[in-house]
Design a protein around this motif. Structure first.
Motif, short mmCIF file in Angstrom:
data_model
loop_
_atom_site.label_atom_id
_atom_site.label_comp_id
_atom_site.label_asym_id
_atom_site.label_seq_id
_atom_site.Cartn_x
_atom_site.Cartn_y
_atom_site.Cartn_z
N GLY A 185 1.78 3.69 -2.38
CA GLY A 185 1.37 5.06 -2.11
C GLY A 185 2.55 5.95 -1.80
O GLY A 185 2.63 7.09 -2.25
N GLU B 89 -1.54 8.57 5.06
CA GLU B 89 -2.70 8.24 4.23
C GLU B 89 -4.02 8.45 4.96
O GLU B 89 -4.97 9.01 4.37
CB GLU B 89 -2.55 6.82 3.68
CG GLU B 89 -1.47 6.75 2.60
CD GLU B 89 -1.07 5.35 2.19
OE1 GLU B 89 -0.47 5.19 1.10
OE2 GLU B 89 -1.34 4.41 2.96
N VAL C 172 -3.65 10.45 -4.46
CA VAL C 172 -3.00 9.60 -3.45
C VAL C 172 -2.96 8.16 -3.96
O VAL C 172 -3.98 7.62 -4.40
CB VAL C 172 -3.75 9.68 -2.10
CG1 VAL C 172 -3.04 8.84 -1.06
CG2 VAL C 172 -3.84 11.14 -1.64
N ILE D 208 -3.42 5.04 -3.30
CA ILE D 208 -4.02 3.95 -2.55
C ILE D 208 -5.05 3.26 -3.45
O ILE D 208 -5.34 3.73 -4.55
CB ILE D 208 -4.69 4.43 -1.25
CG1 ILE D 208 -5.77 5.49 -1.56
CG2 ILE D 208 -3.65 5.01 -0.29
CD1 ILE D 208 -6.57 5.93 -0.34
N ASP E 210 -2.83 -0.39 0.85
CA ASP E 210 -1.58 0.02 0.21
C ASP E 210 -0.64 -1.17 0.26
O ASP E 210 -0.37 -1.70 1.35
CB ASP E 210 -0.98 1.21 0.97
CG ASP E 210 0.08 1.94 0.17
OD1 ASP E 210 0.39 1.49 -0.95
OD2 ASP E 210 0.61 2.95 0.67
#
Length: 330
Positions: free
Chosen positions: A92, A155, A239, A241, A263
């Motif tokens: 990430g 995150e 993002v 992830i 992640d």
């Protein structure tokens, strides 16, 4: 902001001192390992000990740093340190860095993989039985990690923003991983970030050190799932992830499978690191992967097969790739 600048400046001095010390000891490789209490810090420290106690041709020195984002920014500002630096990073984080997305102000090169050591997964927990879902956190105090921490702060904030749609509606306090856990126990926050690490090969999960502190308090812990839809929305927002299910019984209070995110966390090095150096470090990790558990319980999640698991060869440092091919792992 002035305080953050002071912290970053102080940490930069500490890292510089660590590198200088390394030169005095046959020029070892420096690892800015992340904040105390994180898996990156614990396992990087373990690698330092392994490098000292084996016949490895390359020695490493681990030093605490503010976080993985800080590491990449520092390496960009001081490219001369890249040949002798091994830094923890995540998939990430690499995505955000290369695309110049916050917390990066401009595109920032990401390192090449040396070895994946953990899949990190975190979520929010509370001691208040009345807080059961995201909307119950509106107006509440939530303790996260330090601002530069990708897994423990950045995150989760992005899921709160993109997944829950509650950006600005929750009172976020940037405390640090250990401090957030203690604040939850002390009652100075209503919820805090906790979590742990998974092994993709053996399908096992272990709580992080600060999470064990909360669980070990004996207080009843309630977990607030991110929710599969929220994770999907966050991924769709760009993002980097991935979805994961935290299994029932992973830690106390997880009474049913819980949708979340993970992640991959890894050690990486830039192409400036000599191929032979990267080869020797990776060879040491492969040959001693079963030894990490002797230094920290999280080492039990590491295996030969997981070190380069699912990673495209183009994203692996050439020296590390040579070591994996030699070991039959790529």
């Amino acid at each position: 902001m002035k305080l953050l600048k002071h912290i970053f400046a102080s940490s930069a001095i500490l890292l510089t001192l660590a590198v200088s010390s390394a030169h005095a000891d046959d020029n070892p490789i420096n690892i800015p390992s992340g904040p105390f209490g994180t898996g990156s810090n614990a396992l990087s420290g373990a690698m330092e000990q392994i490098s000292k106690k084996t016949d490895a041709k390359v020695k490493v020195v681990a030093a605490e740093s503010p976080g993985l984002v800080f590491n990449l920014k520092q390496l960009k500002a001081d490219p001369g340190s890249k040949p002798e630096t091994l830094t923890p990073y995540t998939s990430g984080l690499a995505y955000l860095a290369e695309n110049g997305l916050k917390p990066f102000d401009e595109p920032t090169p990401a390192p090449k993989l040396m070895a994946t050591y953990l899949l990190g997964s975190v979520w929010l927990a509370t001691l208040d039985e009345n807080i059961k879902e995201p909307k119950d956190l509106v107006g509440k105090r939530v303790g996260l990690g330090r601002p530069p921490q990708i897994l423990w702060t950045i995150e989760p904030e992005l899921i709160i923003k993109h997944g829950w749609g509650l950006d600005g509606q929750i009172d976020i306090e940037y405390l640090g991983t250990k401090q957030a856990a203690q604040a939850l126990l002390d009652g100075t926050v209503d919820a805090a970030i906790i979590g742990g690490y998974a092994d993709p090969i053996n399908k096992t999960f272990k709580a992080s050190p600060q999470t064990l502190t909360v669980v070990g308090s004996g207080k009843t812990l309630y977990h607030i799932p991110w929710g599969e839809e929220a994770v999907e929305k966050t991924i769709a927002a760009g993002v980097g992830i991935n979805k994961i299910t935290i299994p029932e019984g992973a830690i106390d209070g997880v009474t049913a499978d819980m949708p979340g995110f993970f992640d991959p966390i890894a050690w990486g090095a830039y192409p400036e690191m000599p191929e032979e150096t990267a080869y020797q470090i990776t060879k040491m990790i492969i040959e001693n992967v079963g030894t990490f558990k002797e230094y920290h319980a999280l080492g039990q999640l590491m295996s030969r097969e997981s070190l380069a698991y699912g990673v495209d060869p183009s994203k692996i440092h050439p020296g590390a790739l040579r070591a994996y091919k030699e070991a039959g792992l790529k």
